[in-house]
Design an enzyme around this catalytic site. Structure first.
Site, PDB file in Angstrom:
ATOM      1  N   LYS A 172       0.842  -1.196   0.000  1.00 55.92           N
ATOM      2  CA  LYS A 172       0.000   0.000   0.000  1.00 55.92           C
ATOM      3  C   LYS A 172       0.885   1.257   0.000  1.00 55.92           C
ATOM      4  CE  LYS A 172      -3.529   2.405   2.613  1.00 55.92           C
ATOM      5  NZ  LYS A 172      -4.379   2.454   3.794  1.00 55.92           N
ATOM      6  N   GLU A 178      10.791  -4.590   4.045  1.00 57.89           N
ATOM      7  CA  GLU A 178      10.848  -6.003   3.626  1.00 57.89           C
ATOM      8  C   GLU A 178      10.491  -6.120   2.142  1.00 57.89           C
ATOM      9  OE1 GLU A 178       9.254  -4.861   6.292  1.00 57.89           O
ATOM     10  OE2 GLU A 178       9.429  -6.221   8.010  1.00 57.89           O
ATOM     11  N   GLY A 233      -4.652  -1.799   4.956  1.00 62.21           N
ATOM     12  CA  GLY A 233      -3.858  -2.921   4.443  1.00 62.21           C
ATOM     13  C   GLY A 233      -4.462  -4.274   4.796  1.00 62.21           C
ATOM     14  N   ARG A 234      -4.886  -4.448   6.027  1.00 63.06           N
ATOM     15  CA  ARG A 234      -5.393  -5.763   6.458  1.00 63.06           C
ATOM     16  C   ARG A 234      -6.808  -6.035   5.956  1.00 63.06           C
ATOM     17  NH1 ARG A 234      -4.282  -2.302  10.423  1.00 63.06           N
ATOM     18  NH2 ARG A 234      -5.973  -1.424  11.675  1.00 63.06           N
ATOM     19  N   GLU A 319      -4.141  -6.251  14.971  1.00 67.17           N
ATOM     20  CA  GLU A 319      -3.674  -4.959  14.464  1.00 67.17           C
ATOM     21  C   GLU A 319      -4.820  -3.944  14.477  1.00 67.17           C
ATOM     22  OE1 GLU A 319      -1.999  -4.027  10.329  1.00 67.17           O
ATOM     23  OE2 GLU A 319      -0.158  -4.372  11.441  1.00 67.17           O
ATOM     24  N   LYS A 461       9.934   0.120  13.966  1.00 68.78           N
ATOM     25  CA  LYS A 461      10.484   0.343  12.616  1.00 68.78           C
ATOM     26  C   LYS A 461      11.510   1.476  12.658  1.00 68.78           C
ATOM     27  CE  LYS A 461       6.249  -0.750  10.018  1.00 68.78           C
ATOM     28  NZ  LYS A 461       5.178  -0.193   9.191  1.00 68.78           N
TER      29      LYS A 461
HETATM   30  O1  F6P Z   1       3.347  -3.479   9.836  1.00 69.64           O
HETATM   31  C1  F6P Z   1       2.324  -2.634   9.605  1.00 69.64           C
HETATM   32  C2  F6P Z   1       1.797  -2.604   8.203  1.00 69.64           C
HETATM   33  O2  F6P Z   1       1.635  -1.263   7.873  1.00 69.64           O
HETATM   34  C3  F6P Z   1       0.493  -3.354   8.055  1.00 69.64           C
HETATM   35  O3  F6P Z   1      -0.582  -2.648   8.514  1.00 69.64           O
HETATM   36  C4  F6P Z   1       0.470  -3.596   6.594  1.00 69.64           C
HETATM   37  O4  F6P Z   1      -0.452  -4.582   6.241  1.00 69.64           O
HETATM   38  C5  F6P Z   1       1.907  -3.988   6.344  1.00 69.64           C
HETATM   39  O5  F6P Z   1       2.656  -3.187   7.227  1.00 69.64           O
HETATM   40  C6  F6P Z   1       2.387  -3.811   4.946  1.00 69.64           C
HETATM   41  O6  F6P Z   1       2.279  -2.482   4.528  1.00 69.64           O
HETATM   42  P1  F6P Z   1       2.383  -2.083   3.006  1.00 69.64           P
HETATM   43  O7  F6P Z   1       1.270  -2.728   2.284  1.00 69.64           O
HETATM   44  O8  F6P Z   1       2.296  -0.590   2.983  1.00 69.64           O
HETATM   45  O9  F6P Z   1       3.708  -2.567   2.498  1.00 69.64           O
END
Ligand code: F6P
Length: 496
Positions: A172, A178, A233-234, A319, A461
């Site tokens: 998102k 990662e 995101g979730r 979350e 983070k």
């Molecule tokens: O770790 C928190 C978070 O923001 C989650 O809410 C989300 O699903 C995940 O990291 C991945 O985020 P992104 O889709 O922005 O890479």
């Protein structure tokens, strides 16, 4: 819970989108339910549901709506975000996904790179639907790359064929370390495998709410599938985040997945509270919390196909609602319990000892599927055994067993729900996930918690950055403003 909980609540069976909920083993009597529904009304739950679907800015800390329901609004009834209908943009992405499915030829491997909400949903759906007997599938190898640990990357790169692999980078924010690091590593692998720049460009796809960042990474505009900041995101598997579902099982299956979720949304919006599955499930948990101070909650799908479901639910619930202050910043008495689980009957041979005889009462959702998940000659018999175990565990937990020997005594009064899916397919999977999404937001409303932000994930983070720099330099470090004495000593253990 009474000694005969089932007899107290004969009207405990409810149904939505053909999914049956039996809450009889919650041990909540008619008066208890009445009080719970009154509590829901006092919390203005019906108004909350209406506001959620109407695009009100319920995500107050980020000042935006939580409109994942628009992503499964297949009728395309207008959904306004700050006065603008978002459905044309949503439908445009559907069309692009369908078009992509139609020209998706000669692909042996897909590497889906994403983490958290950009991973759990599609990973679960791909794994679950693979078990559906007779499902139409392209049969590609679908690799999910989430962890920054190169073990996962290494395992995937060993199996994938670089010249017929497509990469979908899902983030998102497009800033998640990662995901961006793994994406760079996979591009490096494609280069090392002899692909030209234009072949690499054609192999790269992105799904994101940060289109400029995806372009800056090198993804061609026509290969970028947007979603929007009003999708958490979730809660995002319904967007192009679910692209692997369409690519592997076809656009019709993806649509069926959305249709199942939409059916639950319609039920959630229109059913009276007393018959509303997400509401009943949320209130049952609230009751166990308020009456019995429960701290954990377990979900046990009696279906190997749904082994990933507890992981998906952990992020969704914890979350969303794992918070210590309410919408006004005031401490809350209750919020999300610890969520855990794994598929039955395996789970029985792991942590069920504690569920039966541990010191804590842990409410459980059992999920069962009527139909066997294979066409093997043994399927019917094995399925009968699977279901009998599911039913027996719930009964044993509720009723317990007294013996003269305390070691062999089961205290009972351990509450559970039973959910029954007619079968597992894209429709019922979508319905199941939406049921739990709506349960999570209902719980948030009852606890007066904002279920749509996750500020608690940020501090770690931020702190990781100076620590990474210290690890990189491989020299002895001393404590400073960012690194405390204990962590400095730990860094030195790695650097020595
Ligand atoms: O770790 C928190 C978070 O923001 C989650 O809410 C989300 O699903 C995940 O990291 C991945 O985020 P992104 O889709 O922005 O890479």
């Amino acid at each position: 819970m009474s000694s005969n909980p089932a007899s107290e609540n004969p009207n405990s069976i409810f149904c939505a989108a053909d999914i049956v909920l039996d809450s009889a083993y919650q041990g909540i009597d008619a008066k208890g339910w009445q009080a719970l529904f009154a509590q829901a009304r006092k919390a203005n739950l019906q108004q909350f549901i209406a506001d959620l679907f109407a695009g009100k800015h319920l995500n107050t800390s980020e000042d935006r709506p939580a409109l994942h329901s628009a992503l499964r609004n297949l009728d395309q009834k207008p959904v306004l975000v700050d006065g603008k209908d978002v459905m044309p943009a949503v439908a445009n992405v559907w069309q692009r996904i369908e078009a992509l499915c139609n020209k998706w030829e000669g692909v042996t491997d897909v590497i889906h790179i994403g983490i958290g909400g950009s991973d759990f949903g599609p990973r679960l759906a791909i794994e679950a639907l693979a078990h559906v007997p007779g499902i139409e599938t392209r049969g590609m190898r679908m690799h999910f790359l989430a962890n920054i640990d190169t073990a996962e990357l290494g395992r995937i790169l060993q199996r994938a064929l670089p010249h017929s692999t497509r990469i979908i980078i899902v983030s998102k924010s497009f800033t998640t370390v990662e995901t961006t690091k793994n994406a760079k590593a996979v591009v490096r692998w494609l280069k090392d495998s002899g692909l030209t720049s234009s072949q690499i460009n054609n192999a790269l796809f992105a799904v994101t709410a940060a289109v400029p960042a995806a372009k800056a990474f090198g993804v061609k505009e026509e290969n970028i599938y947007p979603f929007w900041d009003w999708v958490g995101g979730r809660y995002s598997v319904w967007s192009a985040v679910g692209l692997p579902i369409a690519l592997q099982y076809g656009f019709e299956s993806f649509k069926a997945f959305l249709a199942g979720a939409q059916a639950i949304d319609q039920h959630y919006q229109s059913a009276p509270l007393e018959e509303n599955l997400p509401v009943i499930m949320a209130l049952a948990l609230l009751y166990q919390q308020e009456q019995h101070d429960i701290k954990s909650f377990a979900v046990i799908p009696y279906a190997d196909a749904l082994d990933g479901f507890p992981k998906w639910l952990q992020q969704l619930d914890m979350e969303s609602n794992g918070k210590r202050v309410d919408r006004n910043g005031m401490p809350v008495k209750f919020s999300c319990p610890v969520v855990f689980g794994s598929s039955g009957s395996n789970a029985q041979h792991s942590f069920f000892q504690l569920l039966h005889q541990g010191t804590e009462v842990i409410p459980i959702d059992f999920i069962a599927i009527r139909e066997p998940m294979s066409h093997l000659p043994e399927a019917k018999e094995h399925h009968r055994i699977l279901l009998s175990n599911c039913l027996a565990q719930a009964q044993a937990l509720a009723n317990g067993k007294k013996t003269a020997n305390p070691n062999n005594t089961y205290p009972g009064k351990r509450p559970s729900n039973l959910l029954i899916l007619p079968k597992l397919n894209a429709f019922y999977l979508g319905a199941l996930l939406a049921l739990y999404e709506n349960r999570a937001t209902t719980l948030g409303a009852l606890w007066n918690i904002n279920s749509f932000d996750q500020p608690g994930v940020e501090l770690g983070k931020v702190l990781a950055k100076p620590i990474e720099a210290a690890l990189k330099d491989s020299v002895s470090v001393a404590a400073d403003a960012n690194i405390d004495a204990i962590t400095a000593r730990r860094i030195n253990l790695f650097n020595s």
